[in-house]
Design a protein around this motif. Structure first.
Motif, PDB file in Angstrom:
ATOM      1  N   PRO A 265      84.216  96.140  74.485  1.00  0.00           N
ATOM      2  CA  PRO A 265      82.969  96.126  73.717  1.00  0.00           C
ATOM      3  C   PRO A 265      81.755  95.696  74.534  1.00  0.00           C
ATOM      4  O   PRO A 265      80.681  96.281  74.385  1.00  0.00           O
TER       5      PRO A 265
ATOM      6  N   MET B 276      78.359  97.901  75.068  1.00  0.00           N
ATOM      7  CA  MET B 276      77.049  97.348  74.703  1.00  0.00           C
ATOM      8  C   MET B 276      76.080  97.443  75.874  1.00  0.00           C
ATOM      9  O   MET B 276      74.929  97.847  75.707  1.00  0.00           O
TER      10      MET B 276
ATOM     11  N   SER C  46      72.991  94.840  64.708  1.00  0.00           N
ATOM     12  CA  SER C  46      74.019  95.579  63.968  1.00  0.00           C
ATOM     13  C   SER C  46      74.281  96.945  64.600  1.00  0.00           C
ATOM     14  O   SER C  46      75.430  97.387  64.675  1.00  0.00           O
TER      15      SER C  46
ATOM     16  N   CYS D 277      76.489  96.611  67.711  1.00  0.00           N
ATOM     17  CA  CYS D 277      77.894  96.372  67.335  1.00  0.00           C
ATOM     18  C   CYS D 277      78.558  97.694  66.951  1.00  0.00           C
ATOM     19  O   CYS D 277      79.709  97.936  67.303  1.00  0.00           O
TER      20      CYS D 277
ATOM     21  N   ALA E 244      79.391  99.682  70.023  1.00  0.00           N
ATOM     22  CA  ALA E 244      80.575  99.170  70.717  1.00  0.00           C
ATOM     23  C   ALA E 244      81.853  99.513  69.956  1.00  0.00           C
ATOM     24  O   ALA E 244      82.947  99.266  70.444  1.00  0.00           O
TER      25      ALA E 244
ATOM     26  N   VAL F  61      83.160  98.182  67.267  1.00  0.00           N
ATOM     27  CA  VAL F  61      83.937  96.997  66.891  1.00  0.00           C
ATOM     28  C   VAL F  61      83.361  96.415  65.606  1.00  0.00           C
ATOM     29  O   VAL F  61      82.203  96.668  65.267  1.00  0.00           O
TER      30      VAL F  61
ATOM     31  N   GLN G  85      81.555  93.820  63.181  1.00  0.00           N
ATOM     32  CA  GLN G  85      80.346  93.015  63.427  1.00  0.00           C
ATOM     33  C   GLN G  85      80.689  91.651  64.042  1.00  0.00           C
ATOM     34  O   GLN G  85      80.041  91.212  64.978  1.00  0.00           O
TER      35      GLN G  85
ATOM     36  N   THR H 193      83.243  90.717  65.825  1.00  0.00           N
ATOM     37  CA  THR H 193      83.669  90.873  67.217  1.00  0.00           C
ATOM     38  C   THR H 193      82.461  91.164  68.102  1.00  0.00           C
ATOM     39  O   THR H 193      82.313  90.579  69.185  1.00  0.00           O
ATOM     40  N   GLY H 194      81.598  92.049  67.638  1.00  0.00           N
ATOM     41  CA  GLY H 194      80.394  92.374  68.393  1.00  0.00           C
ATOM     42  C   GLY H 194      79.520  91.149  68.624  1.00  0.00           C
ATOM     43  O   GLY H 194      78.994  90.947  69.718  1.00  0.00           O
TER      44      GLY H 194
ATOM     45  N   TYR I 150      80.914  89.006  71.391  1.00  0.00           N
ATOM     46  CA  TYR I 150      80.617  89.553  72.710  1.00  0.00           C
ATOM     47  C   TYR I 150      79.138  89.396  73.065  1.00  0.00           C
ATOM     48  O   TYR I 150      78.797  89.134  74.225  1.00  0.00           O
ATOM     49  N   LEU I 151      78.264  89.526  72.091  1.00  0.00           N
ATOM     50  CA  LEU I 151      76.837  89.288  72.351  1.00  0.00           C
ATOM     51  C   LEU I 151      76.592  87.855  72.799  1.00  0.00           C
ATOM     52  O   LEU I 151      75.785  87.601  73.693  1.00  0.00           O
TER      53      LEU I 151
END
Length: 160
Positions: free
Chosen positions: A72, A76, A93, A96, A99, A101, A103, A105-106, A109-110
């Motif tokens: 992800p 991104m 949003s 995400c 990626a 995935v 929200q 999970t995104g 990662y962010l």
């Protein structure tokens, strides 16, 4: 504003290792020679390459189990490079979704990408309900250096 959990133990060591690696990359790209600007691809050229990489990754999921290749953060970074090269903005949003995935999970990662100073989030001017995300100057430089390296090593052809 919610507090960001502070990593402990091995999670902290892994994050610190990642931060150290980012700092090494930052030092490396700051020493790259600046060649003739006329022979350099534009950011739009590089965005076309990044977009092709992203589409190839999405296409792969039609043939292989997606769980084998979940990246992800990479998706991104590719999407953010493309949107910024074209002068567009992207919401949290939407990135995400890009990626592919959930929200939650995104968002995780962010957070990681923010901690290593590759991305930044900010409220949309005039609408504090929407948060936008973009590459930082460092994130953009790293992605650009990565794409340029692929061209320089003939791994990726320049778009026609």
């Amino acid at each position: 504003m919610a507090e960001i959990p502070v990593p402990h133990g091995s999670e902290f060591s892994q994050l610190q290792s990642l931060v150290d690696r980012v700092q090494q990359i930052e030092r490396r790209i700051s020493h790259l020679p600046q060649s003739n600007k006329q022979s350099q691809p534009t950011d739009i050229d590089l965005a076309s390459i990044a977009s092709a990489i992203y589409r190839a990754r999405r296409r792969r999921s039609r043939f292989l189990p997606e769980a084998l290749f979940a990246e992800p953060a990479w998706d991104m970074l590719l999407e953010l490079f493309v949107t910024q090269a074209f002068g567009r903005q992207v919401s949290v949003s939407s990135i995400c979704l890009a990626a592919d995935v959930p929200q939650t999970t995104g968002l995780r990662y962010l957070e990681i990408l923010e901690k290593v100073r590759f991305v930044e989030r900010r409220y949309m001017p005039g609408d504090r309900r929407v948060k936008m995300v973009s590459l930082t100057q460092l994130g953009y430089k790293v992605m650009r250096a990565y794409l340029m390296d692929g061209i320089g090593n003939a791994e990726v052809p320049l778009p026609a």
